[in-house]
Design a protein around this motif. Structure first.
Motif, short mmCIF file in Angstrom:
data_model
loop_
_atom_site.label_atom_id
_atom_site.label_comp_id
_atom_site.label_asym_id
_atom_site.label_seq_id
_atom_site.Cartn_x
_atom_site.Cartn_y
_atom_site.Cartn_z
N UNK A 1 -44.69 -36.28 17.05
CA UNK A 1 -45.71 -35.24 17.29
C UNK A 1 -45.10 -34.01 17.94
N UNK A 2 -45.72 -32.88 17.67
CA UNK A 2 -45.34 -31.64 18.37
C UNK A 2 -46.57 -31.09 19.07
N UNK A 3 -46.34 -30.44 20.19
CA UNK A 3 -47.46 -29.80 20.88
C UNK A 3 -47.14 -28.32 21.10
N UNK A 4 -48.21 -27.53 21.19
CA UNK A 4 -48.02 -26.13 21.57
C UNK A 4 -47.78 -26.05 23.07
N UNK A 5 -48.53 -26.84 23.83
CA UNK A 5 -48.40 -26.83 25.28
C UNK A 5 -47.05 -27.36 25.72
N UNK A 6 -46.43 -26.68 26.68
CA UNK A 6 -45.16 -27.20 27.19
C UNK A 6 -45.36 -28.49 27.98
N UNK A 7 -44.28 -29.21 28.20
CA UNK A 7 -44.40 -30.51 28.87
C UNK A 7 -45.09 -30.37 30.22
N UNK A 8 -44.80 -29.31 30.96
CA UNK A 8 -45.38 -29.21 32.31
C UNK A 8 -46.85 -28.76 32.30
N UNK A 9 -47.40 -28.49 31.10
CA UNK A 9 -48.85 -28.25 31.01
C UNK A 9 -49.60 -29.57 30.93
N UNK B 1 -51.60 -33.36 35.83
CA UNK B 1 -52.91 -33.24 36.48
C UNK B 1 -53.13 -31.87 37.13
N UNK B 2 -52.07 -31.19 37.50
CA UNK B 2 -52.25 -29.90 38.18
C UNK B 2 -52.11 -28.71 37.22
N UNK B 3 -52.13 -28.97 35.90
CA UNK B 3 -52.01 -27.86 34.96
C UNK B 3 -53.16 -27.89 33.94
N UNK B 4 -53.11 -26.96 32.97
CA UNK B 4 -54.32 -26.74 32.16
C UNK B 4 -54.63 -27.86 31.17
N UNK B 5 -53.65 -28.69 30.83
CA UNK B 5 -53.98 -29.84 29.97
C UNK B 5 -54.38 -31.08 30.78
#
Ligand code: FMN
Length: 226
Positions: free
Chosen positions: A127-135, A138-142
């Motif tokens: 799988x690929x995601x648009x969101x970076x790993x650090x998104x 729990x403390x980020x937008x994802x």
């Protein structure tokens, strides 16, 4: 200037192969990551012995969403490793891959009483995601670690008796450099080429048994006339 990827020409697929790669990307012409990965898998198919790998681009095969269930089940039945290669869309799979599951993994064929057609196979989510790993924190937008979105995949595998291999994920695909995309496609192709000789494969938990009892369904599906 960055090298433009070659067009994703289809290589004639063998009739059933040990590795079945199902690619589900609704806009492959816009893709940076999955297109490269598809090309890498296809290049492997072109040089591999017959019966080793088959790459199926679902959106190219079924632009009308009318899935040829018999053809898909035949491809699936021949495979030892089934790959779902997809961009993450709304924390899950693109709609045609979901429809493929709905249609192809049928009750009595892939699960439930008599449904043993895919039992013992390996399933690998790529799988690929648009969101970076650090998104995916729990403390980020994802808000959740990426693993929190995987249970529907893992349990789909388990219900059908398939072993769920550790996913290969490329986070932040929007912003990945050309070099990173190329390196990722290379890792992907190397894993496909090397299957099943992966160092981590022996430590993967065997599939848990998920027997759907006969009583889970009505005796028959005949509707009473209204
Ligand atoms: C309809 C849609 C939904 C998406 N949902 C997510 C998402 O839930 N999480 C995420 O990280 N990226 C999401 N994305 C971004 C894609 O995952 C990203 O564009 C893709 O992985 C990049 O791969 P590609 O270069 O092969 O297109 C979404 C994109 C689209 C078009």
């Amino acid at each position: 200037m960055a090298e433009k990827p070659a067009p994703a020409e289809a290589v004639p697929a063998p009739a059933g192969a040990e590795i079945l790669v199902l690619v589900a990307h609704p806009e492959l012409e816009q893709s940076r990551a999955n297109r490269r990965m598809l090309l890498a898998a296809r290049s492997l198919q072109a040089v591999a012995p017959p019966g080793r790998i088959e790459v199926r681009d679902l959106y190219a095969l079924y632009p009308d969403y009318l899935i040829d269930v018999a053809a898909e089940q035949a491809a699936l039945a021949a495979a030892k490793l089934v790959v779902w290669q997809q961009p993450v869309h709304w924390y899950g799979m693109p709609p045609l891959l979901k429809l493929w599951l709905d249609d192809v993994l049928a009750f009595g064929w892939a699960y439930g009483p008599g449904g043993t057609a895919v039992r013992g196979k390996d399933l690998w989510l790529v799988a690929t995601t648009g969101g970076p790993e650090d998104s995916y924190r729990p403390d980020s937008y994802n808000r959740y670690f990426f693993d929190a979105f995987l249970p529907p995949y893992e349990q789909t595998a388990a219900l059908c008796g398939m072993r769920f291999l550790p996913p290969l994920t490329l986070h932040g695909a929007h912003k990945a450099s050309e070099a990173e995309l190329a390196a990722h496609a290379e890792v992907y192709a190397a894993k496909l080429a090397g299957y099943p000789d992966w160092p981590e494969i022996d430590s993967v938990e065997p599939c848990v048994e998920c027997e759907v009892p006969l009583t889970a369904r009505p005796i028959d599906n005949v509707m009473e006339p209204v």
